[in-house]
Write an enzyme that holds these catalytic residues in place. Structure first.
Site, PDB file in Angstrom:
ATOM      1  N   GLY A  28       0.849  -1.187   0.000  1.00 16.62           N
ATOM      2  CA  GLY A  28       0.000   0.000   0.000  1.00 16.62           C
ATOM      3  C   GLY A  28       0.887   1.240   0.000  1.00 16.62           C
ATOM      4  CE1 TYR A  51       7.720  -1.506   4.203  1.00 16.53           C
ATOM      5  CE2 TYR A  51       6.003  -1.035   2.593  1.00 16.53           C
ATOM      6  CZ  TYR A  51       6.399  -1.544   3.818  1.00 16.53           C
ATOM      7  OH  TYR A  51       5.482  -2.086   4.672  1.00 16.53           O
ATOM      8  CG  HIS A  98       7.430   1.488   6.430  1.00 14.80           C
ATOM      9  ND1 HIS A  98       6.917   1.821   7.658  1.00 14.80           N
ATOM     10  CD2 HIS A  98       6.372   1.455   5.576  1.00 14.80           C
ATOM     11  CE1 HIS A  98       5.605   1.998   7.552  1.00 14.80           C
ATOM     12  NE2 HIS A  98       5.254   1.791   6.297  1.00 14.80           N
TER      13      HIS A  98
HETATM   14  C1  LIG Z   1      -3.971  -6.178   7.612  1.00 15.62           C
HETATM   15  C2  LIG Z   1      -3.289  -5.324   6.591  1.00 15.62           C
HETATM   16  C3  LIG Z   1      -2.002  -4.914   6.817  1.00 15.62           C
HETATM   17  C4  LIG Z   1      -1.340  -4.149   5.862  1.00 15.62           C
HETATM   18  N1  LIG Z   1      -0.052  -3.786   6.094  1.00 15.62           N
HETATM   19  C5  LIG Z   1       0.622  -3.088   5.159  1.00 15.62           C
HETATM   20  C6  LIG Z   1       1.990  -2.729   5.370  1.00 15.62           C
HETATM   21  O1  LIG Z   1       2.596  -3.035   6.368  1.00 15.62           O
HETATM   22  N2  LIG Z   1       2.614  -2.022   4.384  1.00 15.62           N
HETATM   23  C7  LIG Z   1       1.985  -1.651   3.225  1.00 15.62           C
HETATM   24  O2  LIG Z   1       2.621  -1.027   2.377  1.00 15.62           O
HETATM   25  N3  LIG Z   1       0.686  -1.984   3.011  1.00 15.62           N
HETATM   26  C8  LIG Z   1      -0.009  -2.699   3.927  1.00 15.62           C
HETATM   27  N4  LIG Z   1      -1.304  -3.053   3.707  1.00 15.62           N
HETATM   28  C9  LIG Z   1      -1.932  -2.690   2.419  1.00 15.62           C
HETATM   29  C10 LIG Z   1      -1.903  -3.845   1.422  1.00 15.62           C
HETATM   30  O3  LIG Z   1      -0.596  -4.359   1.229  1.00 15.62           O
HETATM   31  C11 LIG Z   1      -2.475  -3.367   0.070  1.00 15.62           C
HETATM   32  O4  LIG Z   1      -3.800  -3.007   0.304  1.00 15.62           O
HETATM   33  C12 LIG Z   1      -2.401  -4.456  -0.989  1.00 15.62           C
HETATM   34  O5  LIG Z   1      -1.048  -4.702  -1.305  1.00 15.62           O
HETATM   35  C13 LIG Z   1      -3.146  -4.009  -2.251  1.00 15.62           C
HETATM   36  O6  LIG Z   1      -3.310  -5.117  -3.121  1.00 15.62           O
HETATM   37  P1  LIG Z   1      -4.793  -5.615  -3.531  1.00 15.62           P
HETATM   38  O7  LIG Z   1      -5.463  -4.436  -4.207  1.00 15.62           O
HETATM   39  O8  LIG Z   1      -4.606  -6.780  -4.453  1.00 15.62           O
HETATM   40  O9  LIG Z   1      -5.504  -5.998  -2.249  1.00 15.62           O
HETATM   41  C14 LIG Z   1      -1.998  -3.792   4.649  1.00 15.62           C
HETATM   42  C15 LIG Z   1      -3.315  -4.215   4.458  1.00 15.62           C
HETATM   43  C16 LIG Z   1      -3.951  -4.971   5.402  1.00 15.62           C
HETATM   44  C17 LIG Z   1      -5.363  -5.435   5.131  1.00 15.62           C
END
Ligand SMILES: Cc1cc2nc3c(=O)[nH]c(=O)nc-3n(C[C@H](O)[C@H](O)[C@H](O)COP(=O)(O)O)c2cc1C
Length: 213
Positions: A148, A154, A160
């Site tokens: 995200g 990163y 981070h």
């Molecule tokens: C429980 C949870 C924890 C997350 N932790 C992080 C994180 O530590 N770092 C980050 O960049 N995104 C984090 N995210 C965001 C997800 O990585 C992001 O929504 C996902 O990679 C998007 O892909 P998608 O559209 O296929 O779901 C988190 C999301 C959730 C639900």
């Protein structure tokens, strides 16, 4: 090449699911054989516990490490673990794809590692089978994941810190520990904020990377 594609995302319409479909199509196009472990779809149980073993070395006190070492010799693992172990034995490449959760892989995938890449199967400290002599030597492993957060966050010096460094607990301390060669990770940053056009570009980039494996 034989590829075991281990995938963890709870939503079949997600960007991650599109990445998984793109990769599998590209691998098959290139003539590779693919087996898929779609962990959420399988409702894979990620919790290591005593019932993972069909016979116990010590029925009084549960020691997961010693039970796994013994079960690796006798085959006394539960059937869901054995099925995944057979896929691992078959594969030349283990590809793990997931959205980053708290700078690591989702718990369901970590649980797959806990239960499937068990002591005695992936490594064995008792016989000094680790790193150069890891029990999965000859295989390769690769991470493909989305974040995200933006790339700057990163990177070394970012809020981070370098994502590659965080993931060394998996790439080095699990994959290399078990003797596997680690291929460069494929990363899509800021996947949650992506416009459709950018998403299509990223899928093309992933297809190209997979086709070059
Ligand atoms: C429980 C949870 C924890 C997350 N932790 C992080 C994180 O530590 N770092 C980050 O960049 N995104 C984090 N995210 C965001 C997800 O990585 C992001 O929504 C996902 O990679 C998007 O892909 P998608 O559209 O296929 O779901 C988190 C999301 C959730 C639900």
């Amino acid at each position: 090449m034989k590829v075991l594609y281990i995938f963890a995302h709870p939503e079949p319409k997600s960007f991650n699911a599109a990445m998984k479909d793109t990769a599998i199509a590209a691998l098959k196009d290139k003539g590779h054989e693919v087996k898929l472990s779609d962990l959420y779809a399988m409702e894979f149980n990620p919790v290591l516990k005593a019932s993972d073993f069909t016979e116990r070395k010590n029925p009084d006190i549960f020691n997961a490490f010693l039970e796994a070492i013994k079960a690796s010799k006798t085959g006394a693992f539960s059937s869901d673990i054995k099925e995944e172990m057979e896929k691992v034995k078959w594969a030349d490449l283990l590809a793990f794809q997931f959205p980053i959760y708290f700078t690591s892989m989702p718990a369901i995938m970590k649980g797959w590692i806990d239960r499937v890449l068990a002591p005695g199967f992936g490594f064995n400290p008792i016989t000094s089978s680790a790193y150069d002599t890891g029990l999965l030597k000859g295989k390769a492993a690769m991470l493909a994941f989305t974040t995200g957060a933006p790339k700057e966050m990163y990177s070394e010096g970012g809020a981070h810190g370098d994502i590659h460094r965080h993931l060394e607990s998996i790439t080095h301390c699990v994959f290399e520990y078990m003797g596997m060669k680690v291929l460069p990770s494929f990363i899509v940053y800021e996947a949650s904020a992506m416009k459709q056009e950018k998403g299509i570009e990223e899928l093309e980039r992933y297809k190209k990377r997979i086709s070059e494996l």
